[in-house]
Design a protein around this motif. Structure first.
Motif, PDB file in Angstrom:
ATOM      1  N   ALA A 402      47.197  23.316  -5.215  1.00  0.00           N
ATOM      2  CA  ALA A 402      48.485  24.063  -6.008  1.00  0.00           C
ATOM      3  C   ALA A 402      48.499  24.141  -7.347  1.00  0.00           C
ATOM      4  O   ALA A 402      49.267  24.700  -8.183  1.00  0.00           O
ATOM      5  CB  ALA A 402      49.808  23.169  -5.592  1.00  0.00           C
ATOM      6  N   GLY A 403      47.176  23.665  -8.034  1.00  0.00           N
ATOM      7  CA  GLY A 403      47.068  23.824  -9.655  1.00  0.00           C
ATOM      8  C   GLY A 403      47.733  22.982 -10.181  1.00  0.00           C
ATOM      9  O   GLY A 403      48.321  23.262 -11.486  1.00  0.00           O
ATOM     10  N   ILE A 404      48.296  21.692  -9.791  1.00  0.00           N
ATOM     11  CA  ILE A 404      48.943  20.822 -10.352  1.00  0.00           C
ATOM     12  C   ILE A 404      47.989  19.765 -10.841  1.00  0.00           C
ATOM     13  O   ILE A 404      47.142  19.238 -10.019  1.00  0.00           O
ATOM     14  CB  ILE A 404      49.863  20.294  -9.458  1.00  0.00           C
ATOM     15  N   ARG A 405      48.183  19.290 -12.188  1.00  0.00           N
ATOM     16  CA  ARG A 405      47.254  18.214 -12.716  1.00  0.00           C
ATOM     17  C   ARG A 405      47.877  16.875 -12.339  1.00  0.00           C
ATOM     18  O   ARG A 405      49.047  16.648 -12.793  1.00  0.00           O
ATOM     19  CB  ARG A 405      47.203  18.483 -14.192  1.00  0.00           C
ATOM     20  N   GLU A 436      57.553  19.227  -5.663  1.00  0.00           N
ATOM     21  CA  GLU A 436      58.620  20.389  -5.613  1.00  0.00           C
ATOM     22  C   GLU A 436      59.232  20.613  -6.758  1.00  0.00           C
ATOM     23  O   GLU A 436      59.378  22.215  -7.206  1.00  0.00           O
ATOM     24  CB  GLU A 436      59.520  20.077  -4.539  1.00  0.00           C
ATOM     25  N   SER A 437      59.401  19.636  -7.851  1.00  0.00           N
ATOM     26  CA  SER A 437      60.075  20.039  -8.892  1.00  0.00           C
ATOM     27  C   SER A 437      59.218  20.956  -9.871  1.00  0.00           C
ATOM     28  O   SER A 437      59.390  21.995 -10.506  1.00  0.00           O
ATOM     29  CB  SER A 437      60.431  18.585  -9.497  1.00  0.00           C
ATOM     30  N   VAL A 438      57.935  20.462  -9.866  1.00  0.00           N
ATOM     31  CA  VAL A 438      56.957  21.499 -10.837  1.00  0.00           C
ATOM     32  C   VAL A 438      56.493  22.639 -10.130  1.00  0.00           C
ATOM     33  O   VAL A 438      56.402  23.970 -11.041  1.00  0.00           O
ATOM     34  CB  VAL A 438      55.714  20.494 -11.175  1.00  0.00           C
ATOM     35  N   ALA A 439      56.701  22.822  -8.827  1.00  0.00           N
ATOM     36  CA  ALA A 439      56.443  24.103  -8.119  1.00  0.00           C
ATOM     37  C   ALA A 439      57.599  25.106  -8.575  1.00  0.00           C
ATOM     38  O   ALA A 439      57.226  26.363  -8.597  1.00  0.00           O
ATOM     39  CB  ALA A 439      56.390  23.721  -6.732  1.00  0.00           C
ATOM     40  N   ASP A 440      58.795  24.562  -8.671  1.00  0.00           N
ATOM     41  CA  ASP A 440      59.975  25.326  -8.879  1.00  0.00           C
ATOM     42  C   ASP A 440      60.117  25.546 -10.532  1.00  0.00           C
ATOM     43  O   ASP A 440      61.052  26.419 -10.650  1.00  0.00           O
ATOM     44  CB  ASP A 440      61.153  24.716  -8.273  1.00  0.00           C
ATOM     45  N   SER A 441      59.511  24.972 -11.355  1.00  0.00           N
ATOM     46  CA  SER A 441      59.726  25.066 -12.637  1.00  0.00           C
ATOM     47  C   SER A 441      58.615  26.098 -13.188  1.00  0.00           C
ATOM     48  O   SER A 441      57.404  26.363 -13.081  1.00  0.00           O
ATOM     49  CB  SER A 441      59.511  23.641 -13.229  1.00  0.00           C
ATOM     50  N   PRO A 442      59.281  27.027 -14.150  1.00  0.00           N
ATOM     51  CA  PRO A 442      57.952  28.120 -14.959  1.00  0.00           C
ATOM     52  C   PRO A 442      57.357  27.241 -16.006  1.00  0.00           C
ATOM     53  O   PRO A 442      56.385  27.945 -16.486  1.00  0.00           O
ATOM     54  CB  PRO A 442      59.198  29.084 -15.642  1.00  0.00           C
ATOM     55  N   ARG A 443      57.422  26.126 -16.350  1.00  0.00           N
ATOM     56  CA  ARG A 443      56.718  25.294 -17.359  1.00  0.00           C
ATOM     57  C   ARG A 443      55.144  25.460 -16.958  1.00  0.00           C
ATOM     58  O   ARG A 443      55.053  25.116 -15.562  1.00  0.00           O
ATOM     59  CB  ARG A 443      57.132  24.160 -17.558  1.00  0.00           C
ATOM     60  N   GLN A 444      54.601  25.730 -17.811  1.00  0.00           N
ATOM     61  CA  GLN A 444      52.907  25.659 -17.654  1.00  0.00           C
ATOM     62  C   GLN A 444      52.581  24.749 -18.948  1.00  0.00           C
ATOM     63  O   GLN A 444      52.850  24.727 -19.939  1.00  0.00           O
ATOM     64  CB  GLN A 444      52.395  26.968 -17.788  1.00  0.00           C
ATOM     65  N   PRO A 445      51.685  23.915 -18.660  1.00  0.00           N
ATOM     66  CA  PRO A 445      50.954  23.819 -17.273  1.00  0.00           C
ATOM     67  C   PRO A 445      51.627  22.660 -16.234  1.00  0.00           C
ATOM     68  O   PRO A 445      52.506  22.006 -16.896  1.00  0.00           O
ATOM     69  CB  PRO A 445      49.308  22.915 -17.491  1.00  0.00           C
ATOM     70  N   ARG A 446      51.373  22.648 -15.193  1.00  0.00           N
ATOM     71  CA  ARG A 446      52.201  21.788 -14.154  1.00  0.00           C
ATOM     72  C   ARG A 446      51.567  20.454 -13.901  1.00  0.00           C
ATOM     73  O   ARG A 446      50.469  20.486 -13.620  1.00  0.00           O
ATOM     74  CB  ARG A 446      52.264  22.457 -12.830  1.00  0.00           C
ATOM     75  N   ARG A 447      52.191  19.323 -14.287  1.00  0.00           N
ATOM     76  CA  ARG A 447      51.638  18.140 -14.343  1.00  0.00           C
ATOM     77  C   ARG A 447      52.467  17.038 -13.613  1.00  0.00           C
ATOM     78  O   ARG A 447      53.536  17.143 -13.806  1.00  0.00           O
ATOM     79  CB  ARG A 447      51.167  17.599 -15.871  1.00  0.00           C
ATOM     80  N   VAL A 448      51.877  16.126 -12.977  1.00  0.00           N
ATOM     81  CA  VAL A 448      52.420  14.779 -12.309  1.00  0.00           C
ATOM     82  C   VAL A 448      51.760  13.726 -12.909  1.00  0.00           C
ATOM     83  O   VAL A 448      50.579  13.735 -12.830  1.00  0.00           O
ATOM     84  CB  VAL A 448      52.659  14.996 -10.938  1.00  0.00           C
ATOM     85  N   TRP A 449      52.629  12.680 -13.532  1.00  0.00           N
ATOM     86  CA  TRP A 449      51.673  11.441 -13.821  1.00  0.00           C
ATOM     87  C   TRP A 449      52.387  10.167 -13.410  1.00  0.00           C
ATOM     88  O   TRP A 449      53.744  10.127 -13.036  1.00  0.00           O
ATOM     89  CB  TRP A 449      51.970  11.489 -15.555  1.00  0.00           C
TER      90      TRP A 449
END
Length: 544
Positions: A402-405, A436-449
């Motif tokens: 999904a291109g999520i860091r 799901e939250s970062v997938a729905d958000s237009p913010r870039q880059p998409r990250r989960v920590w």
């Protein structure tokens, strides 16, 4: 038709010993409670015997009517004395019995079967029917006495007030207890409310309240009667309707004994009985509210466990993957060994491995069944780092696709006493929401920590952050409510389940107001590396 009549007759004969016992008990109860008669008639301020008759009719229907009629007439003749010709006693007794029979049948038809009066709707319906029914019965009885010339015209209103109060108090206070005693479910709940340590406290407080109300203030009116509300409120608040029923009956008996010892007049006794009925009704409503709240909590917990099926399915598949894969490998090895004619130690070792992995798989399924049945965790010692890694592992591939860091900070060396399967469900639910939250958000880059640290020496705090939309103050207040789940595409159910699971482990789960997603979990720890607790990690905007 004849067959039906014979069957009814056989049923009545089968119940004959029970009905005979009822007649004797009714007359004895009427004899014991007979006191302070108005005008020397059967008009007393406490008449609990009709409650026994109503319960009999509710349990056995029209088959109980003859026994009720016989019991009431015998009580009129032998308990209340020959104050008039025999016809008066028989007619007035039959009028009372007919009224009680019709009232009992109405209650049986209108109230739920095996009703225990432990919800407000049923309680109100029962109180209204008892009030109206006892009023009509009192009017009919007084009319019969007036028709036979036994009751003077001036005694009509005092007689109505005293008889209505006496029947009403007797039925309202004693009928719930009798209903519960004749129900298996009711008896079980009554035992739980009586045979416990707090019951001794109710008893002491009840005795003290009666002594203060009638011993200290017995000759100064009803100034201290309000003290009798204390034990029944305590019992109802702690044990619901069962506690209120037992306490109300006990206090009513105490009030009657005190009034007889102090030799109150019939008028004073009737006024006190009105207060006693108000006390019982208050206790019953508190008990009904407590029971409703407990049923609601039980239903909610059950619903949460059912809704957790989807959350638990992923954890179950992950947990079963390793033992099932090993089972397949060991079974294949056994097959090859048998084909080679091996019967020695190698084959036995492979079979032992098969059994070991089968036990592991069975243990996973058993823990899942225990969770859905009771919701109770099966705790074991687990390193926080191992727990986080097991929960995060399935999301690493998903993050790449999904291109999520996805970043996981170094975990502190702490050990938790948790149900590993349940806590993995909680962490995966938070990670799923973050993805799901970062997938729905237009913010870039998409990250989960994911990060963790020690809070003092007794708690570990774990934080899941994402670069998606944060929580507003309004949403934080309702985040874990079921209604939020509906408006949030069902995501709130996972949060509600997760919070319930964390709470069973002695921890807490919450969300924080921020411009990006932040959820935290606090859990008690049972072991650590002994180093001073580190402070909470601070992340820069480039990290989130």
């Amino acid at each position: 038709m004849i067959r039906d009549v014979k069957a009814a007759a056989l049923d009545w004969l089968r119940l004959l010993p029970l009905f005979a016992g009822f007649v004797g008990l009714y007359v004895a109860l009427d004899k014991v409670s007979f006191g302070h008669p108005l005008f020397g008639l059967n008009i007393t301020p406490w008449n609990p015997a009709p409650a026994l008759g109503l319960v009999l009719v509710m349990r056995f229907g029209q088959a109980a009517w003859p026994a009720l009629a016989l019991a009431v007439v015998l009580a009129e003749i032998f308990v209340h004395g020959s104050i008039a010709p025999g016809a008066t006693e028989i007619v007035s007794g039959l009028l009372l019995a007919g009224g009680y029979a019709l009232l009992g049948q109405n209650l049986a038809n209108r109230l739920p079967r095996d009703a225990l009066l432990d919800d407000r709707r049923t309680l109100v319906a029962w109180l209204v029917r008892v009030a109206i029914g006892s009023l009509i019965i009192s009017l009919l009885y007084l009319f019969s006495l007036r028709a036979f010339g036994v009751l003077a015209p001036s005694g009509w209103w005092p007689g109505l007030k005293h008889l209505w109060v006496g029947d009403g108090v007797g039925i309202v206070v004693m009928m719930p207890l009798l209903l519960w005693l004749t129900s298996k479910r009711g008896r079980r709940r009554l035992r739980r409310s009586i045979f416990n340590r707090e019951a001794f406290g109710y008893l002491l407080l009840g005795v003290a309240s009666l002594w203060l109300a009638f011993g200290v203030g017995g000759h100064s009116g009803f100034k201290l009667f309000y003290l009798l509300f204390l034990p029944i409120i305590w019992a109802a608040g702690r044990h619901g309707m069962a506690g209120a029923i037992v306490c109300a009956a006990g206090l009513q008996v105490g009030v009657i004994v005190a009034m007889r010892v102090l030799q109150y007049s019939a008028v004073t006794v009737a006024e006190l009985q009105i207060l006693a009925m108000a006390m019982a009704v208050v206790g019953f409503f508190i008990g009904a509210v407590v029971n409703e709240q407990r049923r609601t909590n039980d239903d909610l917990r059950h619903s949460l466990r059912l809704a957790a099926a989807g959350e638990m399915a992923g954890a179950l598949a992950h947990e079963l993957h390793h033992p099932l894969t090993a089972l397949s490998a060991y079974a294949g090895a056994c097959e090859r060994l048998v084909e080679r004619g091996e019967t020695g130690e190698q084959l036995q070792a492979a079979v032992r491995c098969v059994k070991r992995e089968a036990v592991k798989a069975g243990e996973v399924v058993r823990r899942l069944q225990d969770f859905f049945r009771t919701g109770e965790p099966q705790p074991e010692s687990v390193r926080l780092a191992d727990l986080v890694e097991a929960a995060v592992a399935p999301y690493r591939v998903r993050a790449e696709q999904a291109g999520i860091r996805l970043r996981v900070a170094a975990m502190p060396e702490v050990t938790l006493l948790v149900d590993r399967l349940q806590m993995e469900v909680v962490l995966r639910s938070l990670l799923a929401n973050a993805f799901e939250s970062v997938a729905d958000s237009p913010r870039q880059p998409r990250r989960v920590w994911v990060a963790a640290w020690k809070e003092g020496t007794e708690l570990a705090c774990l934080r899941v952050e994402d670069s998606g939309q944060g929580l507003s103050p309004e949403r934080v207040n309702h985040l874990f409510e079921p209604q939020e789940a509906i408006s949030d595409g069902g995501r709130g159910f996972g949060l509600a389940i997760s919070r319930a699971i964390v709470a069973t482990h002695g921890g807490r789960l919450w969300g924080e107001v921020a411009n990006h997603g932040i959820f935290k979990i606090e859990l008690p720890i049972i072991g650590s590396d002994g180093l001073p607790p580190p402070t909470e990690p601070v992340f820069s905007e480039s990290d989130i």
